[in-house]
Design an enzyme around this catalytic site. Sequence first.
Site, PDB file in Angstrom:
ATOM      1  N   LYS A  96       0.666  -1.112   0.194  1.00  0.00           N
ATOM      2  CA  LYS A  96       0.061  -0.023  -0.112  1.00  0.00           C
ATOM      3  C   LYS A  96       0.895   1.487  -0.043  1.00  0.00           C
ATOM      4  O   LYS A  96       0.479   2.391  -0.394  1.00  0.00           O
ATOM      5  CB  LYS A  96      -0.742   0.060   1.300  1.00  0.00           C
ATOM      6  CG  LYS A  96      -1.947  -0.863   1.135  1.00  0.00           C
ATOM      7  CD  LYS A  96      -2.780  -1.187   2.577  1.00  0.00           C
ATOM      8  CE  LYS A  96      -3.780  -2.376   2.505  1.00  0.00           C
ATOM      9  NZ  LYS A  96      -4.422  -2.486   3.907  1.00  0.00           N
ATOM     10  N   VAL A 149      -0.287  -8.741   6.493  1.00  0.00           N
ATOM     11  CA  VAL A 149      -0.459 -10.152   6.915  1.00  0.00           C
ATOM     12  C   VAL A 149       0.330 -11.326   6.496  1.00  0.00           C
ATOM     13  O   VAL A 149      -0.087 -12.381   6.899  1.00  0.00           O
ATOM     14  CB  VAL A 149      -2.017 -10.430   6.654  1.00  0.00           C
ATOM     15  CG1 VAL A 149      -2.893  -9.548   7.593  1.00  0.00           C
ATOM     16  CG2 VAL A 149      -2.520 -10.375   5.403  1.00  0.00           C
TER      17      VAL A 149
HETATM   18  N1  GLN Z   1      -4.556  -8.366   1.140  1.00  0.00           N
HETATM   19  C1  GLN Z   1      -4.684  -8.334   2.516  1.00  0.00           C
HETATM   20  C2  GLN Z   1      -6.099  -7.954   2.497  1.00  0.00           C
HETATM   21  O1  GLN Z   1      -6.775  -7.410   1.693  1.00  0.00           O
HETATM   22  C3  GLN Z   1      -3.778  -7.161   2.943  1.00  0.00           C
HETATM   23  C4  GLN Z   1      -4.081  -6.906   4.197  1.00  0.00           C
HETATM   24  C5  GLN Z   1      -2.981  -6.897   5.216  1.00  0.00           C
HETATM   25  O2  GLN Z   1      -1.906  -7.090   4.851  1.00  0.00           O
HETATM   26  N2  GLN Z   1      -3.277  -6.185   6.374  1.00  0.00           N
HETATM   27  O3  GLN Z   1      -6.704  -8.443   3.289  1.00  0.00           O
END
Ligand code: GLN
Length: 304
Positions: free
Chosen positions: A64, A258
């Site tokens: 992001k 995550v």
């Molecule tokens: N791809 C994960 C999601 O959209 C990213 C979220 C994360 O890394 N916190 O839930």
Amino acid sequence: MEQKLRDILKTNRSYINNGKLPTYIPELSKADKNALGIYISDLNGEEYGVGDYEYKFTIQSISKVVTLLLALEDRGPEELFQFVGMEPTGDSFNSMMKLEIVSPSKPFNPMINAGAIAVTSLIKGSPEEKFQRIVDLFQKITNNPNLQINENVYLSEKKTGDRNRAMAYFMRDVGVIKGDVEKNLDVYFKQCSLEVTCKDIARIGRFLANDGMLPETGEIVIQSKHAKIAKTFMVTCGMYNASGEFAIEVGIPAKSGVGGGIMALVPGKMGIGVVGPALDDKGNSSAGVKVLRDIADLYNLSIF
Ligand code: GLN
């Protein structure tokens, strides 16, 4: 240095047991829960890796930050902040609660899922061009031409991403997202599925620590005022609803994902990549946070 970092890994290994592998993206539950690694890349060209620093994981939310940089270059802050806010939510990263409570409706910040999906939709080009531009930027700032997506994680996320889908359709309804929702989401799922190591994310940190200039060549890839915006969001929202606690305990800009990675940096000095796939209840690497706390303590890195 390496010995000290090895000691830090040893001291904090037990925090792995406080975490769990995520299951809401089924493929992520297959990660190695016990992997733990650190990579430091500083602006003098020194690099140190200890533990499982070659372990591969998907970048997830750390992406992001990079898509925000690209969207800022494409649109400029004035246009971008018409579609996404600047404030922390205090809610979990995938919460949709606050989407409807501000008028005109827009996601609170670019580090939560809703905000990041909106940011990706603002990157210029067709969906194929957008993704190619994202990969090109990643490859450039990590100096890793082999960076690519983990197809299994991508398909797993695409199949189960209904909460993201719901938020994206809502955002099109209120005019935050334009065009084909599924195609926009597809770019977001792909950017989250890019496979990296601690070294790659440490290099992203170092690039931001150097204000958007590639340290090796002096090439300005991102304007420093845009790098500054991204670093500020890392401090206020990068660790989701644990960002305040992280700022107090560690005190450096950081962004978690995550997949278990945390990309951190010390302005003007270094990038730090940490991986530990077991996550705490906020979605941050349980051992990774403690490892960063000890590194920051030992070298007195807090920016505050
Ligand atoms: N791809 C994960 C999601 O959209 C990213 C979220 C994360 O890394 N916190 O839930």
